[in-house]
Scaffold this motif. Structure first.
Motif, PDB file in Angstrom:
ATOM      1  N   SER A   1     -58.122 -57.633  -2.064  1.00  0.00           N
ATOM      2  CA  SER A   1     -57.265 -56.600  -2.638  1.00  0.00           C
ATOM      3  C   SER A   1     -55.926 -57.244  -2.971  1.00  0.00           C
ATOM      4  O   SER A   1     -55.174 -57.632  -2.064  1.00  0.00           O
ATOM      5  N   ALA A   2     -55.620 -57.369  -4.256  1.00  0.00           N
ATOM      6  CA  ALA A   2     -54.353 -57.975  -4.658  1.00  0.00           C
ATOM      7  C   ALA A   2     -53.177 -57.171  -4.111  1.00  0.00           C
ATOM      8  O   ALA A   2     -52.169 -57.740  -3.676  1.00  0.00           O
ATOM      9  N   HIS A   3     -53.294 -55.837  -4.121  1.00  0.00           N
ATOM     10  CA  HIS A   3     -52.209 -54.992  -3.619  1.00  0.00           C
ATOM     11  C   HIS A   3     -52.013 -55.211  -2.118  1.00  0.00           C
ATOM     12  O   HIS A   3     -50.889 -55.279  -1.623  1.00  0.00           O
ATOM     13  N   ARG A   4     -53.106 -55.310  -1.388  1.00  0.00           N
ATOM     14  CA  ARG A   4     -53.024 -55.484   0.059  1.00  0.00           C
ATOM     15  C   ARG A   4     -52.370 -56.822   0.413  1.00  0.00           C
ATOM     16  O   ARG A   4     -51.465 -56.883   1.243  1.00  0.00           O
TER      17      ARG A   4
ATOM     18  N   VAL B   1     -44.423 -67.319   7.938  1.00  0.00           N
ATOM     19  CA  VAL B   1     -45.209 -68.361   8.616  1.00  0.00           C
ATOM     20  C   VAL B   1     -45.565 -69.499   7.658  1.00  0.00           C
ATOM     21  O   VAL B   1     -46.474 -70.284   7.922  1.00  0.00           O
ATOM     22  N   GLY B   2     -44.868 -69.584   6.533  1.00  0.00           N
ATOM     23  CA  GLY B   2     -45.044 -70.730   5.640  1.00  0.00           C
ATOM     24  C   GLY B   2     -46.099 -70.569   4.573  1.00  0.00           C
ATOM     25  O   GLY B   2     -46.489 -71.545   3.933  1.00  0.00           O
ATOM     26  N   VAL B   3     -46.585 -69.315   4.369  1.00  0.00           N
ATOM     27  CA  VAL B   3     -47.603 -69.070   3.348  1.00  0.00           C
ATOM     28  C   VAL B   3     -46.933 -68.560   2.077  1.00  0.00           C
ATOM     29  O   VAL B   3     -46.246 -67.537   2.096  1.00  0.00           O
ATOM     30  N   GLN B   4     -47.125 -69.268   0.974  1.00  0.00           N
ATOM     31  CA  GLN B   4     -46.655 -68.783  -0.319  1.00  0.00           C
ATOM     32  C   GLN B   4     -47.835 -68.100  -0.999  1.00  0.00           C
ATOM     33  O   GLN B   4     -48.772 -68.750  -1.460  1.00  0.00           O
ATOM     34  N   MET B   5     -47.788 -66.771  -1.026  1.00  0.00           N
ATOM     35  CA  MET B   5     -48.892 -65.964  -1.520  1.00  0.00           C
ATOM     36  C   MET B   5     -48.668 -65.562  -2.969  1.00  0.00           C
ATOM     37  O   MET B   5     -47.601 -65.063  -3.331  1.00  0.00           O
ATOM     38  N   VAL B   6     -49.667 -65.776  -3.812  1.00  0.00           N
ATOM     39  CA  VAL B   6     -49.662 -65.263  -5.181  1.00  0.00           C
ATOM     40  C   VAL B   6     -50.881 -64.359  -5.310  1.00  0.00           C
ATOM     41  O   VAL B   6     -52.015 -64.833  -5.413  1.00  0.00           O
ATOM     42  N   ALA B   7     -50.636 -63.045  -5.263  1.00  0.00           N
ATOM     43  CA  ALA B   7     -51.738 -62.096  -5.214  1.00  0.00           C
ATOM     44  C   ALA B   7     -52.060 -61.495  -6.570  1.00  0.00           C
ATOM     45  O   ALA B   7     -53.204 -61.126  -6.831  1.00  0.00           O
ATOM     46  N   ASP B   8     -51.065 -61.375  -7.453  1.00  0.00           N
ATOM     47  CA  ASP B   8     -51.301 -60.684  -8.715  1.00  0.00           C
ATOM     48  C   ASP B   8     -50.285 -61.178  -9.733  1.00  0.00           C
ATOM     49  O   ASP B   8     -49.291 -61.839  -9.398  1.00  0.00           O
ATOM     50  N   LEU B   9     -50.514 -60.822 -10.999  1.00  0.00           N
ATOM     51  CA  LEU B   9     -49.566 -61.132 -12.056  1.00  0.00           C
ATOM     52  C   LEU B   9     -48.380 -60.178 -11.975  1.00  0.00           C
ATOM     53  O   LEU B   9     -48.502 -59.055 -11.496  1.00  0.00           O
ATOM     54  N   SER B  10     -47.233 -60.643 -12.440  1.00  0.00           N
ATOM     55  CA  SER B  10     -46.055 -59.788 -12.480  1.00  0.00           C
ATOM     56  C   SER B  10     -45.290 -60.082 -13.765  1.00  0.00           C
ATOM     57  O   SER B  10     -45.642 -60.995 -14.530  1.00  0.00           O
ATOM     58  N   ALA B  11     -44.246 -59.302 -14.015  1.00  0.00           N
ATOM     59  CA  ALA B  11     -43.439 -59.517 -15.218  1.00  0.00           C
ATOM     60  C   ALA B  11     -42.752 -60.875 -15.195  1.00  0.00           C
ATOM     61  O   ALA B  11     -42.446 -61.452 -16.236  1.00  0.00           O
TER      62      ALA B  11
END
Length: 396
Positions: free
Chosen positions: A86-89, A100-110
């Motif tokens: 779930s990209a939103h989740r 904790v050092g995680v760079q998360m890219v879950a979805d596209l943005s402007a």
């Protein structure tokens, strides 16, 4: 620089009613150990952390424990969402995971610059990752709007759309740093587990080509295809594959992670590291005449089994499943060879308690055989689209 590349955890996976959580916990513990012993400067996770958009607390727990272990080791990571996630989740957890050092890219943005993540590693070199999460056609239409393109044209040109996103990301690459792309997608020429490559024609409009990676890409870290493999078309690209043999189509595959060694401006080198965790899955094909003998011979097998029984059409097989399970309690599925069936036959187990995906998988197995990964992914995406539309309709 030493980068550990992994993907397709599928935490929360239930294989034919068998919970794989404990196996995955062992695999993630093993990978964290490898990150330490192999002196990894960073870890890349190319999508599908979870098996469903609404994972169990146990599934979330083992994934977050993994990232906490990396934090304790001082190893940063870049993670993208896959089609099962779930990209939103995941997006809502971006701040906590960042701690904790995680760079998360879950979805596209402007802000398309958010697709580029830069890590200052302990090797002294910078790692620039163009991180593009799984993009369904519906999400790509949003990207078309962001880039000012014709939405109708992009609907027919998924490949070109992803390619344009990669070109935008590639503008941030720096020749004095290590530059990598990470995507959850299907690359032309990829071979799925247990299937011929032609199966991917079912998902052809959702593939990209290796020639589309932007100039300066030294390694493409891919997720989505569960069979470990390297592909090279201009840029070295690889799938580390899933961490476990998730279904019987993956039976016999040696699971692995990839250790990528690379310096700025130089070609990358991959060292596959096999994983010891996880049960082996195996399909046992037998005839009804030698059923019990073959089952007795398989008693020493410590993994999980699917038994496929062939018999002359019209043969009565009362109590078949009970007979198999009495001899081999580690059997998860008992099936009749379709060639031996006189027309359609009722399933050996009831429908009660099965999800829509499990019902579809059972139907496909009865009529055609093992469910291809591409078809499974398409069914999940369609189901999620219906859920999203229903939710949006309710909100309106």
């Amino acid at each position: 620089m030493r980068v550990l590349h992994t993907a397709d955890f599928h935490a929360g996976r239930i294989t034919r009613g068998y919970d794989r959580t404990s196996e995955l916990r062992d695999a993630l513990t093993e990978i964290a150990g490898l990150a330490r012993t192999e002196r990894a400067d960073a870890v890349l996770v190319a999508g599908d952390l979870f098996d469903s958009v609404n994972p169990s607390a146990a599934a979330e727990g083992i994934v977050f424990e993994f990232f906490l272990r990396l934090k304790e080791l001082g190893i940063p990571s870049v993670v993208i969402a896959g089609n099962h996630d779930s990209a939103h989740r995941l997006g809502s957890l971006k701040g906590l995971l960042g701690w904790v050092g995680v760079q998360m890219v879950a979805d596209l943005s402007a802000d398309l610059s958010a697709l580029t993540r830069t890590l200052e590693t302990r090797s002294g070199e910078r790692l620039i990752v163009g991180a593009i999460p799984y993009i369904s056609e519906r999400r790509l239409l949003r990207a078309a709007d962001l880039l000012g393109q014709d939405v109708g044209e992009w609907r027919q040109k998924y490949r070109d759309g992803v390619g344009q996103l990669m070109r935008e990301v590639g503008k941030t690459f720096d020749p004095t740093a290590v530059n990598m792309m990470m995507l959850h997608t299907t690359l032309d020429g990829a071979k799925p587990s247990g299937q011929r490559s032609v199966v991917l024609d079912l998902n052809k409009t959702y593939t990209i080509t290796g020639m589309q990676f932007p100039a300066g890409t030294q390694y493409a870290a891919l997720g989505h295809v569960h069979k470990p493999q390297q592909l090279g078309e201009g840029v070295l690209a690889a799938y580390p594959g899933s961490l476990l043999q998730l279904d019987f189509g993956e039976g016999g595959e040696q699971k692995q992670v990839n250790l990528v060694e690379v310096f700025a401006g130089r070609p990358a080198q991959i060292t596959p590291i096999p994983l010891a965790s996880g049960l082996e899955l195996r399909t046992l094909k037998v005839t009804h005449a030698d059923l019990e003998r073959r089952l007795e011979e398989a008693k020493s097998f410590q993994g999980l089994l699917k038994v496929v029984v062939s018999a002359p059409p019209g043969t009565a097989l009362p109590g078949l499943k009970e007979t198999v399970l009495r001899i081999l309690p580690n059997v998860l599925a008992v099936e009749l060879d379709a060639a031996s069936l006189p027309g359609s036959v009722a399933p050996l187990a009831t429908r009660e308690g099965l999800s829509r995906l499990e019902l579809f998988e059972r139907y496909y197995q009865t009529t055609r055989g093992e469910l291809p990964a591409a078809v499974r992914a398409a069914f999940i995406e369609a189901q999620q689209a219906v859920t999203d539309e229903a939710r949006e309709g309710g909100a309106a």
